[in-house]
Write a protein that holds these residues in place. Sequence first.
Motif, mmCIF file in Angstrom:
data_model
loop_
_atom_site.group_PDB
_atom_site.id
_atom_site.type_symbol
_atom_site.label_atom_id
_atom_site.label_comp_id
_atom_site.label_asym_id
_atom_site.label_seq_id
_atom_site.Cartn_x
_atom_site.Cartn_y
_atom_site.Cartn_z
ATOM 1 N N THR A 253 0.822 -1.056 0.023
ATOM 2 C CA THR A 253 0.030 0.243 0.012
ATOM 3 C C THR A 253 0.830 1.072 -0.034
ATOM 4 O O THR A 253 0.347 2.426 0.006
ATOM 5 C CB THR A 253 -0.672 0.235 1.199
ATOM 6 O OG1 THR A 253 -0.139 -0.059 2.376
ATOM 7 C CG2 THR A 253 -1.905 -1.177 1.155
ATOM 8 N N GLY A 254 2.361 1.169 -0.074
ATOM 9 C CA GLY A 254 3.176 2.364 0.116
ATOM 10 C C GLY A 254 3.576 2.469 -1.283
ATOM 11 O O GLY A 254 2.676 2.661 -2.012
ATOM 12 N N GLU A 255 4.995 2.781 -1.385
ATOM 13 C CA GLU A 255 5.565 3.209 -2.635
ATOM 14 C C GLU A 255 6.291 1.930 -3.649
ATOM 15 O O GLU A 255 6.473 2.213 -4.696
ATOM 16 C CB GLU A 255 6.331 4.351 -2.567
ATOM 17 C CG GLU A 255 5.845 5.471 -1.995
ATOM 18 C CD GLU A 255 6.681 6.811 -1.896
ATOM 19 O OE1 GLU A 255 7.672 6.628 -2.197
ATOM 20 O OE2 GLU A 255 6.156 7.854 -1.585
ATOM 21 N N ASN A 256 6.662 0.942 -2.579
ATOM 22 C CA ASN A 256 7.336 -0.346 -3.459
ATOM 23 C C ASN A 256 6.849 -1.279 -3.761
ATOM 24 O O ASN A 256 5.750 -1.796 -3.124
ATOM 25 C CB ASN A 256 8.563 -0.697 -2.121
ATOM 26 C CG ASN A 256 9.625 0.499 -1.788
ATOM 27 O OD1 ASN A 256 10.248 1.123 -2.632
ATOM 28 N ND2 ASN A 256 9.569 0.751 -0.582
ATOM 29 N N ASP A 257 7.064 -1.816 -4.925
ATOM 30 C CA ASP A 257 6.629 -3.167 -5.491
ATOM 31 C C ASP A 257 7.178 -4.363 -4.435
ATOM 32 O O ASP A 257 8.186 -4.042 -4.080
ATOM 33 C CB ASP A 257 7.014 -3.281 -6.824
ATOM 34 C CG ASP A 257 6.608 -2.120 -7.693
ATOM 35 O OD1 ASP A 257 5.654 -1.651 -7.708
ATOM 36 O OD2 ASP A 257 7.413 -1.945 -8.967
#
Length: 341
Positions: A253-257
């Motif tokens: 749910t953040g920025e990293n895959d």
Amino acid sequence: MFTTTTVQETISVDQPKDRMALDGQPTNYGDFRDALNRDGYAVVKGAIPLERAKKYADSFYSYLEDFNLGYRRDDPSTVKRAMLPVINEKGMILSYGVTHEKWVWDIRGEPGVVGAFEKVYGDPHLIVSFDVVNVQFPGRGDFPENKPWPHQDQDPECPGFRCLQGLVNLNPGGPDDGGLIVCKGGHKFSEQFHREMAEEPRIPAWTREWFGFTDNGMKWLKDHGLEWEKVCVEPGDLIVWDSRTPHYNVPPTGENDRLAVYTCYMPVADASQEDLVRKKEAFEKRLGTTHWPNAQHVAPTNIAMRDGAPCPKAREVPVEDPVLSEHAFRLTGIPYIKQEA
């Protein structure tokens, strides 16, 4: 179809004598094994050096881009089902021969990864699963919802420590970056749970080696003081867990895959000759298996299905065939097959 020919004597092995019991009793190894025994899971920090982990992540992204369906790692708008190979709602790529891509096999052969399993089993003679890879994206694009499916990957009628699962993490895996959720210490309660919940209707499954937890089952775990925990990791870290430990995964749910490769090993002594022959055939056809290294279940094909029809980019074999060292080749199980007189 690929074949493998070897000219060597069959390797003989004995049953390992220093295998961990994973019974929750206090241990004093002074490494990740203490946490594994206590909690049912552990993180092996830096199992793969950071720079090599970054190269594997780059190989993973290049693999996705090289399908030439439109996905670009630097463009979130391309995170769409039509622009990527077929990926299920849990983030798994099951087809295309990905289980035997060179970069996947290179990860399986990493000394820090194999060595962790050797410590747990007390045995250098291991075989590895031909398991899948996992990629999940923040926002998910038009992918189906990934609903929690808490489960154990072990038949309740076969208790005790039988299999150690694992995955290598290739991207930052903080609290918001998706990944593995575990029921901390749940392995120690497995036999009691199945004894006391024996009358609870079982969630249908395609194999006996999978047990899903119902709402009543989840309540039982909570009532016995067990809590769920997100495992946070860094690139190159290895997560290992007892197959009895309840678990599932969540999307970022953040920025990293999320980028992960499943790695599971077991002593070759735990596999029958029939298992090894079946595993050899899977390797030569470049087919995948589940996380069980003895090839209990082998995928029937590498052809991916997209919306009811073969994916236009379907293929039976990996893009880049693995080049295995002698030690990595042993992990296929082939050198342990007894030759007929």
